[in-house]
Scaffold this motif. Structure first.
Motif, mmCIF file in Angstrom:
data_model
loop_
_atom_site.group_PDB
_atom_site.id
_atom_site.type_symbol
_atom_site.label_atom_id
_atom_site.label_comp_id
_atom_site.label_asym_id
_atom_site.label_seq_id
_atom_site.Cartn_x
_atom_site.Cartn_y
_atom_site.Cartn_z
ATOM 1 N N ILE A 1 0.988 -0.938 0.075
ATOM 2 C CA ILE A 1 0.368 0.273 -0.180
ATOM 3 C C ILE A 1 0.789 1.798 0.000
ATOM 4 C CG2 ILE A 1 -1.651 1.425 1.186
ATOM 5 C CD1 ILE A 1 -2.329 -1.513 2.537
ATOM 6 N N LEU A 2 1.012 1.636 -0.836
ATOM 7 C CA LEU A 2 1.875 3.283 -0.726
ATOM 8 C C LEU A 2 0.400 4.350 0.341
ATOM 9 C CD1 LEU A 2 2.042 3.512 -4.783
ATOM 10 C CD2 LEU A 2 3.852 3.560 -3.238
ATOM 11 N N ILE A 3 2.143 5.279 0.510
ATOM 12 C CA ILE A 3 1.407 5.932 1.757
ATOM 13 C C ILE A 3 1.407 7.500 1.649
ATOM 14 C CG2 ILE A 3 0.324 4.731 2.964
ATOM 15 C CD1 ILE A 3 3.213 5.272 4.659
ATOM 16 N N SER A 4 1.704 8.270 1.634
ATOM 17 C CA SER A 4 1.991 9.960 1.506
ATOM 18 C C SER A 4 1.215 10.748 2.510
ATOM 19 C CB SER A 4 1.620 10.123 0.483
ATOM 20 O OG SER A 4 2.295 11.427 0.113
ATOM 21 N N THR A 5 1.861 12.199 2.671
ATOM 22 C CA THR A 5 1.691 12.997 2.933
ATOM 23 C C THR A 5 0.389 14.291 1.910
ATOM 24 O OG1 THR A 5 3.047 14.562 2.688
ATOM 25 C CG2 THR A 5 2.654 13.537 4.689
ATOM 26 N N HIS A 6 0.987 13.857 0.443
ATOM 27 C CA HIS A 6 0.037 14.424 0.162
ATOM 28 C C HIS A 6 -1.403 13.481 -0.654
ATOM 29 C CE1 HIS A 6 3.751 17.028 -0.928
ATOM 30 N NE2 HIS A 6 4.341 16.084 -0.934
ATOM 31 N N SER A 7 -2.210 14.057 -1.076
ATOM 32 C CA SER A 7 -3.599 13.915 -2.080
ATOM 33 C C SER A 7 -3.736 12.123 -3.000
ATOM 34 C CB SER A 7 -4.564 14.509 -2.554
ATOM 35 O OG SER A 7 -3.804 14.820 -3.510
#
Length: 117
Positions: free
Chosen positions: A78-84
């Motif tokens: 699963i990819l995660i980020s602070t960006h949308s």
């Protein structure tokens, strides 16, 4: 469920580990670079791997593809980020990842839903 967290922020790794372990998800390892991620994945064989999209100059998308190139069953990533999600929509769609979660929406429930557990 056994989880590997790949993120270059030690504060995020610590917070995510605490949250997930309180909910019964065993964080079996952490990594902060692409090479560490592949090595830890190969050693630990987690049920799910959370990969930050931006790893201090390295691409989380490249990490996903490297993990999928390892021996064994296809990994659940699963990819995660602070960006949308919209910031990376095309790249997410083209990647081998299960999907994407914004860091603010990261939860044990969301992870289990994506992995199908």
């Amino acid at each position: 469920m056994r989880c590997l967290i790949v993120d270059d922020s030690s504060d995020f790794r610590d917070a995510a580990t605490d949250m997930l372990e309180r909910a019964g998800i065993d964080v079996v390892g952490v990594a902060c670079t692409a090479d560490e991620a592949v090595a830890r994945y190969s050693d630990l064989h987690p049920d799910v791997t959370l990969v930050d999209v931006e790893l201090n100059g390295e691409s989380g998308f490249d990490v996903v593809e490297r993990l999928h190139a390892t021996d064994g069953p296809a990994p659940s990533v699963i990819l995660i980020s602070t960006h949308s999600e919209q910031d990376y929509a095309e790249m997410i769609a083209e990647s081998s990842a299960l999907g994407f979660l914004a860091k603010f929406a990261l939860s044990p429930t969301a992870i289990r839903r994506m992995v199908g557990r």
